[in-house]
Design a protein around this motif. Sequence first.
Motif, PDB file in Angstrom:
ATOM      1  N   ILE A 213       0.838  -1.209   0.000  1.00  0.00           N
ATOM      2  CA  ILE A 213       0.000   0.000   0.000  1.00  0.00           C
ATOM      3  C   ILE A 213       0.870   1.256   0.000  1.00  0.00           C
ATOM      4  CG2 ILE A 213      -1.681   1.336   1.338  1.00  0.00           C
ATOM      5  CD1 ILE A 213      -2.817  -1.354   2.331  1.00  0.00           C
ATOM      6  N   ILE A 214       1.904   1.249   0.815  1.00  0.00           N
ATOM      7  CA  ILE A 214       2.793   2.417   0.887  1.00  0.00           C
ATOM      8  C   ILE A 214       3.516   2.625  -0.443  1.00  0.00           C
ATOM      9  CG2 ILE A 214       4.872   3.324   2.001  1.00  0.00           C
ATOM     10  CD1 ILE A 214       3.875   2.095   4.606  1.00  0.00           C
ATOM     11  N   ILE A 215       3.903   1.525  -1.104  1.00  0.00           N
ATOM     12  CA  ILE A 215       4.520   1.625  -2.428  1.00  0.00           C
ATOM     13  C   ILE A 215       3.559   2.299  -3.409  1.00  0.00           C
ATOM     14  CG2 ILE A 215       5.255   0.278  -4.442  1.00  0.00           C
ATOM     15  CD1 ILE A 215       7.399   0.367  -2.356  1.00  0.00           C
ATOM     16  N   CYS A 216       2.267   1.946  -3.297  1.00  0.00           N
ATOM     17  CA  CYS A 216       1.264   2.461  -4.238  1.00  0.00           C
ATOM     18  C   CYS A 216       0.921   3.936  -4.029  1.00  0.00           C
ATOM     19  CB  CYS A 216      -0.016   1.629  -4.147  1.00  0.00           C
ATOM     20  SG  CYS A 216       0.140  -0.029  -4.856  1.00  0.00           S
ATOM     21  N   ILE A 217       1.365   4.521  -2.951  1.00  0.00           N
ATOM     22  CA  ILE A 217       1.053   5.931  -2.697  1.00  0.00           C
ATOM     23  C   ILE A 217       1.646   6.826  -3.785  1.00  0.00           C
ATOM     24  CG2 ILE A 217       1.531   7.875  -1.137  1.00  0.00           C
ATOM     25  CD1 ILE A 217       1.261   5.915   1.197  1.00  0.00           C
ATOM     26  N   GLU A 218       2.858   6.513  -4.232  1.00  0.00           N
ATOM     27  CA  GLU A 218       3.527   7.404  -5.182  1.00  0.00           C
ATOM     28  C   GLU A 218       4.000   6.726  -6.463  1.00  0.00           C
ATOM     29  OE1 GLU A 218       5.892  10.916  -3.458  1.00  0.00           O
ATOM     30  OE2 GLU A 218       6.347   9.285  -2.062  1.00  0.00           O
ATOM     31  N   HIS A 219       4.056   5.410  -6.498  1.00  0.00           N
ATOM     32  CA  HIS A 219       4.640   4.744  -7.658  1.00  0.00           C
ATOM     33  C   HIS A 219       3.854   5.094  -8.925  1.00  0.00           C
ATOM     34  CE1 HIS A 219       6.550   1.786 -10.185  1.00  0.00           C
ATOM     35  NE2 HIS A 219       7.310   1.370  -9.175  1.00  0.00           N
ATOM     36  N   PRO A 220       4.535   5.585  -9.960  1.00  0.00           N
ATOM     37  CA  PRO A 220       3.818   6.013 -11.173  1.00  0.00           C
ATOM     38  C   PRO A 220       3.093   4.869 -11.884  1.00  0.00           C
ATOM     39  CG  PRO A 220       6.210   6.021 -11.514  1.00  0.00           C
ATOM     40  CD  PRO A 220       5.987   5.852 -10.055  1.00  0.00           C
TER      41      PRO A 220
END
Length: 508
Positions: A213-220
């Motif tokens: 989830i934390i990865i998905c916060i900013e990953h393009p």
Amino acid sequence: MKIVLTGSTGFLGKELLTKLANEPVELIQIGRNEYNKNNPHYIYIKGLDSASQFNLAIYKCDVVIHCAARVHIMDDDSANPLEDFREVNSHGTLNLAQQAADAGVKRFIFISSIKVNGESTETVAPFKPDTDFVPTDPYGLSKYEAEVGLRKIAEQTGMEVVIIRPTLVYGPGVKANFAAMMKWVNKGVPLPLGGITDNRRSLVSIDNLVDLIIICIEHPNAANQTFLVSDDDDMSTSKLLVRMATALDVPNRMLPISSSWLTLAAKLIGKPATAQRLCGSLQVDISQTKELLNWKPPYSTPECLKKTADAFLYTSAQVTNNMNSFTIRTLDFLMAFLGLFVTFPILLIVTIIGYFDTGAPIFIQQRVGKNKRPFNLIKFRTMSVDTKSVASHLASTASITKLGSFLRKSKFDEIPQLINVLKGEMSFVGPRPNLFNQGALIIERESRGVYDVLPGITGLAQVNTIDMSTPQLLAETDQKMIQTITLKNYFQYIIKTATGSGSGDRVK
């Protein structure tokens, strides 16, 4: 970055909240917990539904992480479960998402469910993100409809939507079936599940899910994608239980009953769904998740199961100790009161003889009590008055008087400690209280939580003649006693001591 989190008091939300607290972000929580009304980072709402207003929370927000949901409820007495699920999981989600898009939120992360894909898989055909399946159960259907609506909002507004469908999530504090399974394994009950070796189940630890989830916060590459997530370590029901037993450090006692027999038995008693959950497969293919995000689960299944098991054992011990502590304290008080009444003649006679023996029959010494608080331990004096105040195992036998030798052998020297028990400074059973100058023992005991309980007159170490000359062994034995104390062994320690097994404060 400003992040809004819903469901922060739930199983997933609490862990996510803890991890995000360490990130350089401004975190706002939305929820129904009235006790957090005075928290400036908590926005209280009465309910997450189609009528809720979120303007205050999502003002100048960058990302919304939506974990809140109406989950499956056992014995649901709702007149219309589907509409209740829809109001929260579908209408409430889309209401929040539309308001977020209108407010200029860049990304909306929705925690969906693998039930959108279905209830089971063939062993060679794991679920993938793309699916034409339409769920029929109220919970799965409400999540499916939310996903469909979110994709439309993304198309119409340009707000990026990320959908994550977890499999069964486990971790410290897990409830429901997973917790029940751990309970039975820990009890050593022979479970008829050893023959379920052909199915495959995908699980995800809460640590791995939060990391994704934390990865998905900013990953393009996460924008407008649907991700399946697991530990990437699928296993059979039998293998899961074996690993669970290992994590709990208990023997594996499964019976090798075949899955076909279990399925038949479940059908006969009207529980086919239970057989499906135990014997069937539910696998997910997370290759797309790993490739698009260059991600792999950072935590292994064994270490996550161990973490879950440790939390389970700690919680179980706490519950047991809380129940036992009240009962034991009541027993301590009643038996100490009765004991002082019955032994009063002995107390009187020994006191009188003690005056002739040493001139000071009562021995009072400061010891380390519960939470390392000092208290004055009371005993009959068994050594000469000029004996140095050291641990008993360091004292010389030459300092013991003739009366003292008799008192130690008969255990009569311990009788005055009933006063300490009556006052609540000691228990009949507990770690033997040490002196404040016993540094090595204090360190060993403190690291094992021995000072969390009342010290005692006797215990597991005393009936096994383990004294303070071996600090580590004594502390380990004390810890074992604390973790396994029951009313049965409470009385066993007392009886063994009274019949001659207890060592008391031994002198070398």
